[in-house]
Every structure is written in structure tokens, then in C-alpha cells.
Design an enzyme around this catalytic site. Structure first.
Site, mmCIF file in Angstrom:
data_model
loop_
_atom_site.group_PDB
_atom_site.id
_atom_site.type_symbol
_atom_site.label_atom_id
_atom_site.label_comp_id
_atom_site.label_asym_id
_atom_site.label_seq_id
_atom_site.Cartn_x
_atom_site.Cartn_y
_atom_site.Cartn_z
ATOM 1 N N ASP A 177 13.655 -25.671 38.719
ATOM 2 C CA ASP A 177 12.955 -24.353 39.095
ATOM 3 C C ASP A 177 13.532 -23.895 40.398
ATOM 4 O O ASP A 177 12.992 -23.125 41.060
ATOM 5 C CB ASP A 177 11.632 -24.685 39.149
ATOM 6 C CG ASP A 177 11.079 -25.661 40.217
ATOM 7 O OD1 ASP A 177 12.008 -26.407 40.686
ATOM 8 O OD2 ASP A 177 9.970 -25.920 40.105
ATOM 9 N N CYS B 202 36.376 -37.448 53.653
ATOM 10 C CA CYS B 202 35.817 -36.535 52.715
ATOM 11 C C CYS B 202 36.859 -36.693 51.350
ATOM 12 O O CYS B 202 36.222 -36.608 50.388
ATOM 13 C CB CYS B 202 36.384 -34.983 53.170
ATOM 14 S SG CYS B 202 35.477 -34.675 54.567
#
Lengths: 222, 222
Positions: free
Chosen positions: A138, A45
Site C-alpha cells: 500500500d 558499496c
């Protein structure tokens, strides 16, 4: 849980390292990329968020807002961020250039189908997987990746698909296998030959095929 | 619909270009990769299946069985296969080296969450997206990609993640961001320092970090 292509992305509210945010307000008219990681203070990570921080100018250039997420707390995110910056070893950057969501109650992780049941914390609760969601202006899901904790992602591939999604959102083309920006693109079958010639003045090359169908059409990237 | 990481992959039965198959019987003890494409006789799909056919020795070498899927009929798959082979232009290969599922009733596409609502056929029915599911020998979903019709996949990335999944299934390591086979890998935090030293005789390098935690540990790929 689990988002499918074309689904409206939930307009969630979350606590992040830059304060509370609502997804749609944060994104505005931009594209978005939401990516989760299993746990703060873990090795893969740290390499991933370091790389994401380093590439943030590339995302900004493409008008893509970045948001990270894990099930750790805000306090952990803040102090882990210093480790990420030290890993990057870039003294010009003093802050992680995107918010990190503290989903410590796993509400978003469950809602968005991000958990990896094979990776658990000390209390036996599952951690988040390495998910990537690309969100269009959108607010729909355009593309997703779901990788397990063992397998770090590839940010070159993430930028490559964003380039394809943005090109094909604005031009009536599609990108072939292994495409990279600047390579030729494909002309969709729905465009008739005459129209294709005028739409793509750089020329359309059609490969002859045994079926006799004229669908394998290339044109230089418009 | 929509499969999450760790889910048992459904043991579906399907009509394919090599006859009816049941998934688990077909896979046996191998890994599996199931990938869908929107439509036969379309340009991006032809480049993708051509690339998949060309790379099939790479998948075989890794003990990964390949299966393609679209909502077209068997007859379409058979005659389109000739176009794919002609596109590849490799006279030594006379057959597509993996089965293609004819999901013409969209049953699997719905069950596995593979549809792309923005891409429709002439009757207004949605087509399949470009999904990839990597299935482990114990028949669980290990990794997935969900790309829209406009964006061809990257088979280098697919082979890269399979290499990572297989390496980390057998060795107690994880692969960092942008890892490629042969690069250093990460030692998981759960392995104590003493044990790490004996597990990885090639050496463990620990990066010092501001937190003082010693979790960023690299070792040459075992």
C-alpha cells in the site's frame, strides 16, 4: 526531510539503469526495498551491491522489488556494474538484477533524508548514506535503516525483517527479539484467550509473570 | 521531526526510572543508545528489554550507555521491570541495568519521530515504534533503525554496528557488507597506495576489476 513510519512513500520519478521509472508503477502490487549507497567505485558499496545482486532471488521469492540509488550518473552506474559482477565472480549473471537510480542532482537524497553530512565528494557536496526503506504494497514506509558510509549493511537482517513484516501483515502475530523464520511468535495482547486458542490450534503457551498479567504468550509460527 | 545522520542529538531532559536526567550529562564522554518500545506489559517489548538487560555487560564493555523509552508512566515502568526480570529468569540480576524514560506526554516521541501511526492505545493515540538511535561521544546521530511494533529488533545486529562504528571512528577503515568483528575491512579510496601500505602493515589486498580502478582493497582488521 526524513520519512517516518507509516508515511506514504513519495511516488517519485527517476532516471535509472533500466530507464525512467515512476515508483508506484514500478512496484505494482509488490513490496519494495529502496537502498542507497554513497558512491560508485567505492569498496563497501561494491560488496553491498554484489551481495544484493546475489540475493535477488531471495527478494523475488518474497515478492519484493529492489531499487538502488546513489548520486552518481547513469554512465558511472553502467560501468561500475561490471565491477560489481566481477566482484561477485558469478559467470551466470550478466546484469545487475535491479535498477540503480542516478540521483546526480541529489533531489531524492534530500527529499528522502538520505544524505550523510560527514561524507563529502571532491566538490564538498555530501554523499548519500546507507539507507534502507521497506515499502509495503500500500506504498507506506514500513521500516527503515540509516547507516553511515563506514558501516556496510547486513543483508541477513534485511531478509529477516522482511520475513517478519510479511508474516505479521497476514497473520495476527508479532515476532520477538532476535526472531528467525520458524521460531515461535508472540500473540498480541488484543486477542482474548478464547479467540487465541481457536486462532492458533498449534497451542498458545503463556508465561506466568509477577504482575499476574497474561500477556507473554507464544505460539508456533502459523 | 525525524533525525538525520549527523544531526546533533537534542539534549533533552526526561523523567526516568533512575530519576530526572539530562541526556548529555547522563552520557558524559560515552557512546549512547536510545531505544524505544511501544508499550509496557506487551510481549515483544518484554523479550526485547529482557535481551537488552542481559546484554548490558556487552554494551558497558563498549562504553555505550543504554536508555529505553516508552510512553508509559514511571509506575508502569517500575512494575513491568519485575516482569522483565522474571522473563529473563536470572536471579543474579535484581534491577534493569539502564534507565527507562517515561514519555507519557509523548513529547520526546514526537520530537524524535518515534511514533508508529498504525499502533494505537485505547484512546486512539499512537504508540512509539521500535526505534534505535546510536549517539557518538560528540552527541551526533551516527545510525538509526526504525522498526514497527510487529517486528522485534536483533541485538546481534545492534552490537555488530556499534563495533563497526567504533572501529571506524578510530581507524581509517570501513566495514564491508555482513562484516563481523575479526573479518577483513576495506581501505577507503582516499588513502593513496603508499600510505595504505605503511598504515596497514598486515598487508593490503587489491582486487582487480574491469574498470581498472584499484579501489577494492582489503586489509586484516587493524
Amino acid at each position: 526531510p526524513g520519512l517516518l513510519l507509516g508515511d506514504a512513500f513519495p511516488n517519485f520519478e527517476a532516471d535509472t539503469t533500466i530507464g525512467k521509472l515512476k515508483l508506484y508503477d514500478f512496484l505494482g502490487d509488490s513490496w519494495g526495498i529502496l537502498f542507497s549507497h554513497p558512491r560508485d567505485y567505492t569498496p563497501v558499496c561494491t560488496t553491498e551491491l554484489g551481495q544484493a545482486a546475489e540475493l535477488s532471488p531471495e527478494f523475488t521469492k518474497r515478492n519484493v522489488k529492489m531499487i538502488a540509488l546513489s548520486i552518481d550518473s547513469l554512465e558511472e552506474h553502467y560501468s561500475w556494474s561490471k565491477d560489481i559482477l566481477a566482484y561477485n565472480n558469478d559467470e551466470t549473471v550478466s546484469e545487475i538484477p535491479f535498477p540503480i537510480i542516478a540521483d546526480d542532482r541529489r533531489e531524492l537524497a534530500v527529499e528522502l533524508g538520505m544524505l550523510d553530512p560527514e561524507e563529502k565528494d571532491q566538490s564538498g557536496m555530501p554523499l548519500t548514506a546507507r539507507c534502507v526503506f521497506v515499502i509495503s504494497p500500500d506504498k507506506k514506509l514500513k521500516l527503515s535503516l540509516l547507516y553511515p558510509a563506514t558501516t556496510g549493511r547486513n543483508f541477513d537482517e534485511i531478509l529477516r525483517v522482511i520475513d517478519s513484516l510479511q508474516l505479521t501483515a497476514h497473520k495476527r502475530v508479532a515476532t520477538p527479539v532476535n526472531w528467525k523464520p520458524g521460531d515461535c511468535v508472540m500473540v498480541p495482547p488484543a486477542i482474548p484467550e478464547d479467540e487465541a486458542r481457536s486462532l492458533f490450534p498449534a497451542g498458545v503457551y503463556t508465561k506466568e509473570l509477577p504482575s499476574g498479567k497474561r500477556y507473554l504468550r507464544y505460539t508456533p509460527q502459523p
